[in-house]
Design an enzyme around this catalytic site. Sequence first.
Site, PDB file in Angstrom:
ATOM      1  N   ASP A 112      -2.740  -5.636 -25.202  1.00 50.30           N
ATOM      2  CA  ASP A 112      -3.892  -4.889 -24.666  1.00 50.30           C
ATOM      3  C   ASP A 112      -3.937  -4.920 -23.138  1.00 50.30           C
ATOM      4  O   ASP A 112      -4.893  -4.451 -22.533  1.00 50.30           O
ATOM      5  CB  ASP A 112      -5.203  -5.455 -25.237  1.00 50.30           C
ATOM      6  CG  ASP A 112      -5.406  -6.918 -24.870  1.00 50.30           C
ATOM      7  OD1 ASP A 112      -4.491  -7.499 -24.239  1.00 50.30           O
ATOM      8  OD2 ASP A 112      -6.461  -7.471 -25.200  1.00 50.30           O
ATOM      9  N   GLY A 113      -2.927  -5.474 -22.522  1.00 49.17           N
ATOM     10  CA  GLY A 113      -2.871  -5.489 -21.051  1.00 49.17           C
ATOM     11  C   GLY A 113      -3.358  -6.787 -20.442  1.00 49.17           C
ATOM     12  O   GLY A 113      -3.171  -7.034 -19.247  1.00 49.17           O
TER      13      GLY A 113
ATOM     14  N   ARG B 183      -9.926  -6.800   3.519  1.00 49.94           N
ATOM     15  CA  ARG B 183     -10.298  -5.736   4.456  1.00 49.94           C
ATOM     16  C   ARG B 183     -11.735  -5.282   4.263  1.00 49.94           C
ATOM     17  O   ARG B 183     -12.312  -4.639   5.116  1.00 49.94           O
ATOM     18  CB  ARG B 183      -9.371  -4.521   4.283  1.00 49.94           C
ATOM     19  CG  ARG B 183      -8.152  -4.606   5.160  1.00 49.94           C
ATOM     20  CD  ARG B 183      -7.345  -3.349   5.118  1.00 49.94           C
ATOM     21  NE  ARG B 183      -6.686  -3.149   3.846  1.00 49.94           N
ATOM     22  CZ  ARG B 183      -5.896  -2.110   3.590  1.00 49.94           C
ATOM     23  NH1 ARG B 183      -5.690  -1.195   4.508  1.00 49.94           N
ATOM     24  NH2 ARG B 183      -5.305  -1.991   2.423  1.00 49.94           N
TER      25      ARG B 183
ATOM     26  N   LYS C 206      -9.748   3.599  17.521  1.00 43.16           N
ATOM     27  CA  LYS C 206      -9.414   4.357  16.315  1.00 43.16           C
ATOM     28  C   LYS C 206     -10.698   4.829  15.640  1.00 43.16           C
ATOM     29  O   LYS C 206     -11.602   4.042  15.418  1.00 43.16           O
ATOM     30  CB  LYS C 206      -8.654   3.427  15.370  1.00 43.16           C
ATOM     31  CG  LYS C 206      -8.241   4.038  14.066  1.00 43.16           C
ATOM     32  CD  LYS C 206      -7.441   3.063  13.219  1.00 43.16           C
ATOM     33  CE  LYS C 206      -8.300   2.031  12.524  1.00 43.16           C
ATOM     34  NZ  LYS C 206      -7.549   1.188  11.582  1.00 43.16           N
TER      35      LYS C 206
ATOM     36  N   THR D 148      -0.839   2.527   4.568  1.00 37.26           N
ATOM     37  CA  THR D 148      -0.218   3.864   4.528  1.00 37.26           C
ATOM     38  C   THR D 148       0.637   4.133   5.775  1.00 37.26           C
ATOM     39  O   THR D 148       1.420   5.076   5.805  1.00 37.26           O
ATOM     40  CB  THR D 148      -1.298   4.958   4.497  1.00 37.26           C
ATOM     41  OG1 THR D 148      -2.068   4.870   5.708  1.00 37.26           O
ATOM     42  CG2 THR D 148      -2.214   4.787   3.300  1.00 37.26           C
TER      43      THR D 148
ATOM     44  N   THR E  38      -2.509   4.296  10.706  1.00 38.52           N
ATOM     45  CA  THR E  38      -2.996   3.683  11.950  1.00 38.52           C
ATOM     46  C   THR E  38      -1.840   3.490  12.927  1.00 38.52           C
ATOM     47  O   THR E  38      -1.927   3.841  14.110  1.00 38.52           O
ATOM     48  CB  THR E  38      -3.617   2.293  11.634  1.00 38.52           C
ATOM     49  OG1 THR E  38      -4.617   2.465  10.641  1.00 38.52           O
ATOM     50  CG2 THR E  38      -4.193   1.640  12.875  1.00 38.52           C
TER      51      THR E  38
HETATM   52  C1  R5P Z   1      -7.642  -2.073   9.596  1.00 36.61           C
HETATM   53  O1  R5P Z   1      -8.686  -2.441  10.107  1.00 36.61           O
HETATM   54  C2  R5P Z   1      -6.386  -2.899   9.570  1.00 36.61           C
HETATM   55  O2  R5P Z   1      -6.351  -3.827  10.614  1.00 36.61           O
HETATM   56  C3  R5P Z   1      -5.162  -1.995   9.603  1.00 36.61           C
HETATM   57  O3  R5P Z   1      -5.129  -1.302  10.837  1.00 36.61           O
HETATM   58  C4  R5P Z   1      -5.196  -0.986   8.477  1.00 36.61           C
HETATM   59  O4  R5P Z   1      -5.459  -1.654   7.269  1.00 36.61           O
HETATM   60  C5  R5P Z   1      -3.898  -0.239   8.347  1.00 36.61           C
HETATM   61  O5  R5P Z   1      -3.999   0.676   7.306  1.00 36.61           O
HETATM   62  P1  R5P Z   1      -3.105   1.981   7.308  1.00 36.61           P
HETATM   63  O6  R5P Z   1      -1.663   1.555   7.453  1.00 36.61           O
HETATM   64  O7  R5P Z   1      -3.378   2.623   5.972  1.00 36.61           O
HETATM   65  O8  R5P Z   1      -3.556   2.857   8.426  1.00 36.61           O
END
Ligand code: R5P
Length: 302
Positions: A34-35, A93, A189, A221, A224
Site C-alpha cells: 500500500d506504499g 525553506r 530578488k 529549479t 534564482t
Molecule cells: C531561497 O530563498 C533559497 O535560498 C534559494 O535561493 C532558492 O531555494 C533556490 O531555488 P530555485 O533554484 O528554484 O530558484
Amino acid sequence: MLLFSGTSNPKLAESIADEVSARFGKIEHLRFSDGEIGMRITDSFLRKHVYAVQSGGDNVNDSLIELLLMIDAFRRGAAKSVTAVIPYLPYSRKEKKDTRQDPISGKLVANLLQTAGIDALISVDLHSDAIEGFFDVPVVNISPVALFARHLRKIDLANTVIVTPDMGGAKRARSFARELEVPVVILEKIRPHNSPETEVMTMIGDVSSKEAVIVDDIISTGGTLINAAELIRERGAKKIHVCITHPLLCDNAVARIEASSIDTLFVTDTVAIPKEKLSKKIKVISIASLIATEIQNLIPGN
Ligand code: R5P
C-alpha cells in the site's frame, strides 16, 4: 557508537562512517504494497549512542517518514542517545508565514523529529537561523564556508567579489567575504506571488571585469541562480563561479546551468546527485569530514 543510514544518501553516510571509524548498523528497509514504509533493524543498539543519517532531496516525504521511523525504533529499543544527522533539512525553506493561512512547515518538521525522540540534530547550512530556535535540543549548524573557500583560493582573489542572489543570503555572503577578504555584491530578488520562478531586479555593488562568486544555500529549479548569473554577466562580470550547499537540481536545472554563462558550480554532497545529473561544470566537494568532526565533538568519549 553506531551509525545508521536511511536510503536518501548512503554514499555520504558511508564516508562519514569511514571518517569517524564507526560501525554501520544494518537496517532492512521495507516497502509494503500500500506504499507504507517499514524497516527491520538487525544490529543491536541497546544503550548505544546512535546516529541516524538521512537527508532531504529526491523522495523527500518518504525520506522524512523513514527517518522518523528509525528514530522511533531507536527510542523504543532503549538507545542511549539518538542524534539525527540531516545534512539537508527538509521543509526548512518554509520557516515563516507569507500569508495568514500558511503552514510553517519547518516548525512542524522540527516538532515531528522531537516527538519521535531526537536528543540532538546535526545539519548543514540551515536555510535560516530561526530554524535552530524551532528545536529544544542541541542543534549543530555546520557552515560550509571554509570548505568552499579552500577551492575558491585557487582563483584570483584580488579581483573577486562575492554575490548573493537575494537579500536573504546577505549574511551567508558576508561570511564568505570575511573568510576570503573580498567585497560583497547584493542582488535583490523579487518572486512573483505563488510562482516558483524568480526575477532579479536590482544590484548593490560592482561586478564589472571581476571574477564573481555567487553563493546560496539551495539550488532547486536553478531559476534564482540563472537570473543572477545573467544579470552579473550583463553588468560585465568576467568569470562566474558558484558555491551552493544543497544541490537539489530539480527539473531541468542541470541543462540550464550547462547552457548558462556559469563557469563552475561547486556543491557539497549533502544531497545525493544521481549520475545523470552530474555535468562537467558541477564539482562536488564532500561535507563528510565536517560532519564527522561534529559527531566526534557532540558526545565526549563516545
Ligand atoms: C531561497 O530563498 C533559497 O535560498 C534559494 O535561493 C532558492 O531555494 C533556490 O531555488 P530555485 O533554484 O528554484 O530558484
